[in-house]
Design a protein around this motif. Structure first.
Motif, PDB file in Angstrom:
ATOM      1  N   TRP A 158      12.785  54.782 -11.155  1.00 56.03           N
ATOM      2  CA  TRP A 158      11.345  55.014 -11.021  1.00 56.03           C
ATOM      3  C   TRP A 158      10.957  55.067  -9.548  1.00 56.03           C
ATOM      4  CZ3 TRP A 158       6.737  53.559  -9.082  1.00 56.03           C
ATOM      5  CH2 TRP A 158       5.580  53.985  -9.746  1.00 56.03           C
ATOM      6  N   GLY A 159      11.450  54.133  -8.769  1.00 54.46           N
ATOM      7  CA  GLY A 159      11.168  54.132  -7.347  1.00 54.46           C
ATOM      8  C   GLY A 159      11.732  55.352  -6.652  1.00 54.46           C
ATOM      9  N   TRP A 160      12.906  55.786  -7.080  1.00 55.36           N
ATOM     10  CA  TRP A 160      13.550  56.973  -6.500  1.00 55.36           C
ATOM     11  C   TRP A 160      12.651  58.196  -6.683  1.00 55.36           C
ATOM     12  CZ3 TRP A 160      18.554  57.504  -4.277  1.00 55.36           C
ATOM     13  CH2 TRP A 160      19.058  58.811  -4.185  1.00 55.36           C
ATOM     14  N   GLN A 161      12.167  58.402  -7.905  1.00 52.32           N
ATOM     15  CA  GLN A 161      11.315  59.559  -8.178  1.00 52.32           C
ATOM     16  C   GLN A 161       9.978  59.469  -7.455  1.00 52.32           C
ATOM     17  OE1 GLN A 161      12.396  62.242  -9.617  1.00 52.32           O
ATOM     18  NE2 GLN A 161      14.367  61.284 -10.039  1.00 52.32           N
ATOM     19  N   ALA A 162       9.462  58.255  -7.276  1.00 51.45           N
ATOM     20  CA  ALA A 162       8.199  58.077  -6.570  1.00 51.45           C
ATOM     21  C   ALA A 162       8.366  58.281  -5.066  1.00 51.45           C
ATOM     22  CB  ALA A 162       7.638  56.686  -6.847  1.00 51.45           C
ATOM     23  N   LEU A 163       9.536  57.946  -4.543  1.00 44.82           N
ATOM     24  CA  LEU A 163       9.765  58.022  -3.099  1.00 44.82           C
ATOM     25  C   LEU A 163       9.957  59.440  -2.605  1.00 44.82           C
ATOM     26  CD1 LEU A 163      10.356  56.598  -0.358  1.00 44.82           C
ATOM     27  CD2 LEU A 163      12.759  56.501  -1.081  1.00 44.82           C
ATOM     28  N   LEU A 164      10.624  60.289  -3.349  1.00 45.84           N
ATOM     29  CA  LEU A 164      10.981  61.618  -2.845  1.00 45.84           C
ATOM     30  C   LEU A 164       9.775  62.436  -2.378  1.00 45.84           C
ATOM     31  CD1 LEU A 164      13.873  62.655  -5.275  1.00 45.84           C
ATOM     32  CD2 LEU A 164      14.052  61.811  -2.925  1.00 45.84           C
TER      33      LEU A 164
END
Length: 238
Positions: A158-164
C-alpha cells in the motif's frame, strides 16, 4: 509549499482536511484503550520523525490508533514499532532498539520515518481520497529532502503504491511499467530535475502483526532490507 522540515511538521499536526479521519482519531483519543486509560492521547496528525537531512527514508502506511495516534510519534508504542525499531537498531539506523513513547530518547541515525497518511484510519485502511489528499505533505517532504535523500525503504504494498506518484511529483522519473512491489524489491530511480541524485527504492513487507506473527516477515528478513538500504544510502554521492 513548506520552506523547511520544521514548518512541514508543524503544519501537518494542524491538518483537518479529511473529516472521517479527524472524527476517528479524535474518537479514539477520547475513548482510549483500557490499558492506556490514564494517558493523554495525541489525537492529531502524526508528523514524520527523524532528521530532515537524512539520506535514508522509511515509509509506512499510517499511524496506529493506539500507537502513533496515542504517543504523537511515528512508529511508537505498538507491536509494529517494537519489531521495526529493533530491526533498525540492528541495522545501525537508531540509537536504541525500542520505541515506547515520545520522550524515551530514541534517535534515528541519518534516517527519517514518514507515512503517506498522517492520521490513524479506521481498520488501518485509508480511502483513496484520503491518501490523495494527504499526498501534498509527502511531496513537500520529498522535495525538501531531495538534496540529501539517497534511499527509501517502503513498508508494504500500500505504501509502495502511494509513494510512486509522490516521487514523480517531487522530481524522480518512474519507469513504465511502474515497478512492482515485492519483499526485497530494489529499483534505482533516475532524477527528473536538478539537485536530485539517483534514488534507491527498496520494498519490504509491513511489520504488522499479521505478517510478523505468521512468520511472513522475520527480523532477519527486515534487517537484510534495511542493511541493503543503508549501504545504498551511504555509498551514494555526498
Amino acid at each position: 509549499m513548506c520552506r523547511t522540515i520544521a514548518q512541514l511538521d508543524a503544519e501537518i499536526t494542524a491538518c483537518r482536511a479529511c473529516p472521517r479521519l479527524v472524527a476517528w482519531r479524535e474518537q479514539v483519543a477520547h475513548d482510549k484503550r483500557a490499558s492506556f486509560s490514564d494517558e493523554n492521547y495525541w489525537g492529531r496528525p502524526v508528523p514524520a520523525f527523524g532528521p530532515g537531512d537524512a539520506r535514508l527514508l522509511v515509509v509506512g502506511l499510517a499511524p496506529a490508533a493506539h500507537g502513533g495516534n496515542r504517543t504523537g510519534r511515528m512508529f511508537t508504542g505498538d507491536r509494529s514499532a517494537d519489531f521495526l525499531i529493533a530491526a533498525m537498531h540492528a541495522a545501525g539506523l537508531s540509537n536504541q532498539s525500542t520505541s515506547v513513547r515520545a520522550d524515551d530518547g530514541l534517535r534515528l541515525l541519518d534516517t527519517r520515518m514518514t507515512a503517506p497518511v498522517h492520521c490513524a484510519p479506521p481498520d488501518n485502511k485509508p480511502t483513496p481520497t484520503e491518501r490523495d489528499t494527504c499526498r501534498r505533505w509527502l511531496v513537500s517532504e520529498l522535495t525538501l529532502m531531495a538534496p540529501y535523500l539517497r534511499a527509501i525503504v517502503v513498508l508494504g504494498g500500500w505504501g509502495w503504491q502511494a509513494l510512486l506518484p509522490a516521487l514523480a511529483e517531487s522530481g524522480w522519473a518512474i519507469p513504465k511499467p511502474r515497478p512492482r512491489f515485492a519483499h526485497g524489491a530494489h529499483v534505482e530511480l533516475s532524477p527528473a530535475r536538478d539537485r536530485r541524485s539517483p534514488l534507491h527504492l527498496f520494498g519490504t513487507y509491513h511489520p504488522s502483526q499479521q505478517n510478523t506473527f505468521t512468520g511472513r516477515l522475520t527480523p532477519a528478513m527486515l534487517e537484510a532490507v534495511l542493511r541493503d538500504a543503508k549501504r545504498a544510502a551511504d555509498e551514494g554521492p555526498a
